[in-house]
Design a protein around this motif. Structure first.
Motif, PDB file in Angstrom:
ATOM      1  N   ALA A 156       0.772  -1.203  -0.049  1.00 32.87           N
ATOM      2  CA  ALA A 156       0.050   0.117   0.080  1.00 32.87           C
ATOM      3  C   ALA A 156       0.828   1.365   0.045  1.00 32.87           C
ATOM      4  N   GLU A 157       1.974   1.093   0.773  1.00 27.63           N
ATOM      5  CA  GLU A 157       2.894   2.243   0.647  1.00 27.63           C
ATOM      6  C   GLU A 157       3.512   2.589  -0.627  1.00 27.63           C
ATOM      7  N   LYS A 158       3.826   1.428  -1.247  1.00 27.33           N
ATOM      8  CA  LYS A 158       4.450   1.485  -2.652  1.00 27.33           C
ATOM      9  C   LYS A 158       3.345   1.834  -3.803  1.00 27.33           C
ATOM     10  N   GLY A 159       2.148   2.012  -3.486  1.00 23.33           N
ATOM     11  CA  GLY A 159       1.063   2.165  -4.492  1.00 23.33           C
ATOM     12  C   GLY A 159       0.593   1.075  -5.227  1.00 23.33           C
ATOM     13  N   GLU A 160       1.189  -0.101  -4.845  1.00 25.64           N
ATOM     14  CA  GLU A 160       0.788  -1.413  -5.538  1.00 25.64           C
ATOM     15  C   GLU A 160      -0.783  -1.734  -5.179  1.00 25.64           C
ATOM     16  N   LEU A 161      -1.239  -1.211  -3.854  1.00 33.59           N
ATOM     17  CA  LEU A 161      -2.458  -1.589  -3.523  1.00 33.59           C
ATOM     18  C   LEU A 161      -3.333  -0.275  -3.181  1.00 33.59           C
ATOM     19  N   PRO A 162      -4.509  -0.110  -3.219  1.00 36.63           N
ATOM     20  CA  PRO A 162      -4.996   1.276  -2.713  1.00 36.63           C
ATOM     21  C   PRO A 162      -5.039   1.145  -1.117  1.00 36.63           C
ATOM     22  N   LYS A 163      -4.926   2.487  -0.669  1.00 42.85           N
ATOM     23  CA  LYS A 163      -4.801   2.704   0.745  1.00 42.85           C
ATOM     24  C   LYS A 163      -5.824   2.277   1.341  1.00 42.85           C
ATOM     25  N   ARG A 164      -7.307   2.700   0.880  1.00 43.36           N
ATOM     26  CA  ARG A 164      -8.421   2.276   1.299  1.00 43.36           C
ATOM     27  C   ARG A 164      -8.607   0.937   1.730  1.00 43.36           C
ATOM     28  N   LEU A 165      -7.918  -0.076   0.911  1.00 41.28           N
ATOM     29  CA  LEU A 165      -8.172  -1.442   1.196  1.00 41.28           C
ATOM     30  C   LEU A 165      -7.371  -1.934   2.478  1.00 41.28           C
ATOM     31  N   MET A 166      -6.224  -1.178   2.572  1.00 37.72           N
ATOM     32  CA  MET A 166      -5.072  -1.424   3.561  1.00 37.72           C
ATOM     33  C   MET A 166      -6.121  -1.128   4.648  1.00 37.72           C
ATOM     34  N   ALA A 167      -6.842  -0.041   5.009  1.00 31.90           N
ATOM     35  CA  ALA A 167      -7.605   0.609   5.958  1.00 31.90           C
ATOM     36  C   ALA A 167      -8.705  -0.632   6.278  1.00 31.90           C
ATOM     37  N   LEU A 168      -9.310  -1.254   5.221  1.00 30.45           N
ATOM     38  CA  LEU A 168     -10.376  -2.138   5.585  1.00 30.45           C
ATOM     39  C   LEU A 168      -9.590  -3.366   6.347  1.00 30.45           C
ATOM     40  N   MET A 169      -8.552  -3.758   5.777  1.00 29.16           N
ATOM     41  CA  MET A 169      -7.974  -5.048   6.375  1.00 29.16           C
ATOM     42  C   MET A 169      -7.317  -4.727   7.607  1.00 29.16           C
ATOM     43  N   GLU A 170      -6.862  -3.723   7.852  1.00 31.21           N
ATOM     44  CA  GLU A 170      -6.382  -3.439   9.411  1.00 31.21           C
ATOM     45  C   GLU A 170      -7.593  -3.294  10.342  1.00 31.21           C
ATOM     46  N   ASP A 171      -8.613  -2.861   9.818  1.00 30.91           N
ATOM     47  CA  ASP A 171     -10.067  -2.824  10.934  1.00 30.91           C
ATOM     48  C   ASP A 171     -10.182  -4.093  11.011  1.00 30.91           C
ATOM     49  N   ARG A 172     -10.266  -5.048  10.068  1.00 29.13           N
ATOM     50  CA  ARG A 172     -10.866  -6.400  10.099  1.00 29.13           C
ATOM     51  C   ARG A 172      -9.884  -7.335  11.059  1.00 29.13           C
ATOM     52  N   TYR A 173      -8.707  -7.238  10.793  1.00 26.86           N
ATOM     53  CA  TYR A 173      -7.729  -7.759  11.504  1.00 26.86           C
ATOM     54  C   TYR A 173      -8.037  -7.417  13.144  1.00 26.86           C
ATOM     55  N   LEU A 174      -8.034  -6.146  13.471  1.00 27.61           N
ATOM     56  CA  LEU A 174      -8.239  -5.560  14.796  1.00 27.61           C
ATOM     57  C   LEU A 174      -9.374  -6.095  15.527  1.00 27.61           C
ATOM     58  N   MET A 175     -10.619  -6.205  14.655  1.00 26.65           N
ATOM     59  CA  MET A 175     -11.857  -6.625  14.925  1.00 26.65           C
ATOM     60  C   MET A 175     -11.692  -8.137  15.301  1.00 26.65           C
ATOM     61  N   GLN A 176     -10.962  -9.029  14.446  1.00 30.12           N
ATOM     62  CA  GLN A 176     -10.831 -10.452  14.881  1.00 30.12           C
ATOM     63  C   GLN A 176     -10.092 -10.509  16.056  1.00 30.12           C
ATOM     64  N   GLN A 177      -9.138  -9.767  16.590  1.00 32.46           N
ATOM     65  CA  GLN A 177      -8.420  -9.915  17.620  1.00 32.46           C
ATOM     66  C   GLN A 177      -9.026  -9.328  18.841  1.00 32.46           C
ATOM     67  N   GLY A 178     -10.297  -8.828  18.859  1.00 34.88           N
ATOM     68  CA  GLY A 178     -11.062  -8.409  19.789  1.00 34.88           C
ATOM     69  C   GLY A 178     -10.676  -7.150  20.190  1.00 34.88           C
ATOM     70  N   LYS A 179      -9.862  -6.200  19.487  1.00 40.16           N
ATOM     71  CA  LYS A 179      -9.451  -4.886  19.743  1.00 40.16           C
ATOM     72  C   LYS A 179     -10.318  -3.870  18.984  1.00 40.16           C
ATOM     73  N   MET A 180     -10.086  -2.646  19.328  1.00 41.80           N
ATOM     74  CA  MET A 180     -10.815  -1.397  18.655  1.00 41.80           C
ATOM     75  C   MET A 180     -10.138  -1.053  17.465  1.00 41.80           C
ATOM     76  N   GLN A 181     -11.158  -0.922  16.415  1.00 42.56           N
ATOM     77  CA  GLN A 181     -10.689  -0.548  14.817  1.00 42.56           C
ATOM     78  C   GLN A 181     -10.115   0.653  14.784  1.00 42.56           C
ATOM     79  N   ILE A 182      -9.703   1.158  13.720  1.00 43.17           N
ATOM     80  CA  ILE A 182      -9.008   2.188  13.476  1.00 43.17           C
ATOM     81  C   ILE A 182      -9.984   3.532  12.619  1.00 43.17           C
ATOM     82  N   TYR A 183     -10.330   2.705  11.615  1.00 42.43           N
ATOM     83  CA  TYR A 183     -11.209   3.660  10.607  1.00 42.43           C
ATOM     84  C   TYR A 183     -12.581   3.381  10.443  1.00 42.43           C
TER      85      TYR A 183
END
Length: 575
Positions: free
Chosen positions: A480-507
């Motif tokens: 995502a940092e290199k522009g190979e993947l849209p940043k918005r998709l990275m935000a979705l993935m970060e939030d999904r991972y945090l939710m699966q871990q039982g933590k608070m999401q970011i976006y």
């Protein structure tokens, strides 16, 4: 009075013939395409004339222009008026035939400059016929200017020189929607308030043993009888964008959006590659090779199939892929075969006849673009169809819709649809993940530079539907940092991972349902620093749902009201 009427008719007819002739003289190849349409078996069935369409087109437009000049100069009035009368009789018959039998939807009277429907063309010819009859019977009032003969021959020489130039180069004035400066994607857009086509439906029923026809604008009529048939008639044509039927396909896959999103694209256009000029192909090959060296993305565009293209590519050493496009569209884009186009984000910035190929101007700011791996792209696109198809089938509301999607995706449903989906869904996700694992092992993440857009998102979809998010999260962040993947998709993935871990999401991209004393309740999963979440969403490119409040309504419906929750508050509500 008769002399005045003849003078008025003389000026009107003369100018109209000159304008009409010059417009077509500017694009004789385009007019020859229109004649080919008239000569086709489905119209006049004069197919034996098709090979001579260009010669006939040039003769007609030169003669038409010359008649207008001769009329204004008064040169050989008897010959001129007889010629005008015979020509208008022929054109009137042609436009009436086209209009009555709906054979040719645009007569080509004014080329691409002014589009007339067949009935409009016929009406125009009737008016012209009226004025030409005035000239024919009143030709004694047509005076001849002193320089009529020399003026006519000068006009003839200028017409021949001009038509020779535009044939060996390109039209001086481009009236088509693919002119330099036009953006192809914008040309395909339909405005929100554009008029839509209106249809009339004639429903035929058998009522009490007799046939009865009921006409509506689309609604199925309430009739106590047996339905027999329905006929649909378009009574008002809707808005048609200036550019339509434009595609760039390889093996049935549409790559239009991908190509239109690139800078510095050199397109080698050949409507029918077997008919392309040999010297033209050789000249264009040199430009294509130089363009590749400088970092251009070089592609071909043709209406020919792969079997026709392959031997030509081998013979001339054309080292680039050809994309398929409809023949009529390719003919409209550029009149030369072959030709060159330069595209910048879908905007045509250069267009050249093969005779002018060496005049192509190379940009100085080209960043070398890696070649798209078309085989890998095709594999990932197939994975995507399965990944999304299985979900579309599951959530489709009717069994007919489920079966339709299943057939399209290639999934054979053998049992009760959703029961079967519950069984096969994990299998498809697991199989897709195995395939993506192998791809990443071999190529690294298949991002934008390797497989183009939108295929760069496929591996992301598969990973987010797998238990391997944690394993691939660091790699996805780097991509995502290199522009190979849209940043918005990275935000979705970060939030999904945090939710699966039982933590608070970011976006604030993840919603869920919790079981409360009042029943099942939709929520936006608790967010860290909720006061600034909308700022973070904007920075991450989540513009389609600018605020978390709007996003919640998109997820759960217009009645949903976003409520800020902590993890502790959510757990208490569940108790």
């Amino acid at each position: 009075m008769g002399k005045i009427l003849v003078s008025i008719a003389r000026i009107l007819v003369g100018l109209l013939f000159i304008i009409s002739g010059l417009i077509k003289l500017n694009d004789p190849v385009g007019f020859s395409f229109k004649l080919e349409e008239y000569f086709s078996p489905g119209v006049l069935n004069l197919d034996f004339l098709t090979p001579y369409a260009l010669v006939i087109a040039i003769v007609i437009v030169v003669f038409e222009t010359l008649l207008g000049v001769m009329l204004l100069l008064g040169f050989k009035p008897k010959f001129t008026t007889w010629s005008l009368l015979l020509m208008i009789f022929f054109f009137t018959f042609l436009t009436f035939y086209s209009a009555y039998y709906n054979k040719v939807t645009d007569c080509g009277c004014f080329g691409d400059a002014i589009k007339l429907t067949p009935w409009q063309s016929f009406s125009k010819d009737i008016v012209l016929l009226f004025f030409i009859l005035i000239l024919f019977f009143g030709r004694k009032h047509i005076s001849t200017v002193k320089f009529a003969k020399s003026g006519t021959f000068i006009a003839l020489a200028l017409c021949i020189i001009y038509v020779y130039y535009v044939y060996n180069h390109l039209p001086v004035i481009d009236f088509r929607p693919y002119k330099i400066g036009a953006n192809i994607m914008k040309g395909m857009q339909i405005p929100e308030n554009a008029p839509k086509s209106i249809y009339e439906y004639a429903w035929k029923f058998k009522v009490n043993g007799e046939e009865k026809v009921i006409t509506t604008n689309g609604d199925y009529p309430t009739v106590d009888g047996e339905f027999i048939d329905v006929k649909t008639t378009e009574i008002q044509k809707g808005y048609e964008p200036p550019i339509h039927d434009f595609t760039m396909e390889i093996d049935g896959e549409d790559h239009t959006e991908e190509i239109m999103d690139l800078n510095h694209v050199l397109v080698v256009v050949s409507r029918v590659i077997n008919e392309a000029d040999e010297k033209g192909l050789q000249a264009i090959k040199k430009v294509a090779e130089k363009a590749k060296e400088k970092g251009y993305r070089v592609i071909g565009l043709s209406a020919s199939n792969s079997e026709q293209i392959a031997p030509v590519k081998e013979k001339y050493g054309l080292d680039f892929d050809f994309y398929f496009c409809d023949l009529t569209t390719v003919k409209t884009i550029v009149r030369s075969n072959p030709a060159l186009l330069e595209l910048q984000k879908g905007t045509i910035t250069q267009k050249l006849h093969y005779n002018d190929a060496d005049e192509f101007v190379f940009s100085k700011d080209v960043v070398k673009q890696p070649e798209i791996n078309t085989a890998l792209k095709k594999q990932l696109d197939s994975i995507y169809r399965l990944d999304q198809g299985i979900r579309e089938i599951y959530y489709a509301k009717s069994k007919a819709k489920k079966d339709s999607i299943a057939k399209e995706v290639g999934i054979e449903v053998q049992e009760e649809v959703n029961d079967y989906m519950d069984k096969i869904w994990p299998v498809i996700d697991s199989t897709n993940m195995v395939a993506v694992d192998k791809i990443i092992d071999q190529y690294g993440y298949p991002g934008k530079s390797l497989v183009g857009e939108p295929t760069d998102k496929v591996a992301w979809y598969v990973i987010q539907h797998s238990p391997k998010i944690e394993e691939y999260l660091p790699m996805l962040r780097k991509e995502a940092e290199k522009g190979e993947l849209p940043k918005r998709l990275m935000a979705l993935m970060e939030d999904r991972y945090l939710m699966q871990q039982g933590k608070m999401q970011i976006y604030g991209t993840q919603g869920s349902y919790i079981n409360t004393a009042e029943g099942r309740m939709p929520i936006i999963w608790p967010i860290k620093d909720p006061e600034n979440v909308n700022t973070r969403r904007k920075e991450a490119g989540l513009d389609t749902t600018a605020t978390v409040e709007e996003y919640g309504k998109n997820l759960f419906g217009d009645d949903f009201e976003y409520e800020v929750l902590t993890l502790e508050e959510m757990k208490k509500m569940e108790e």
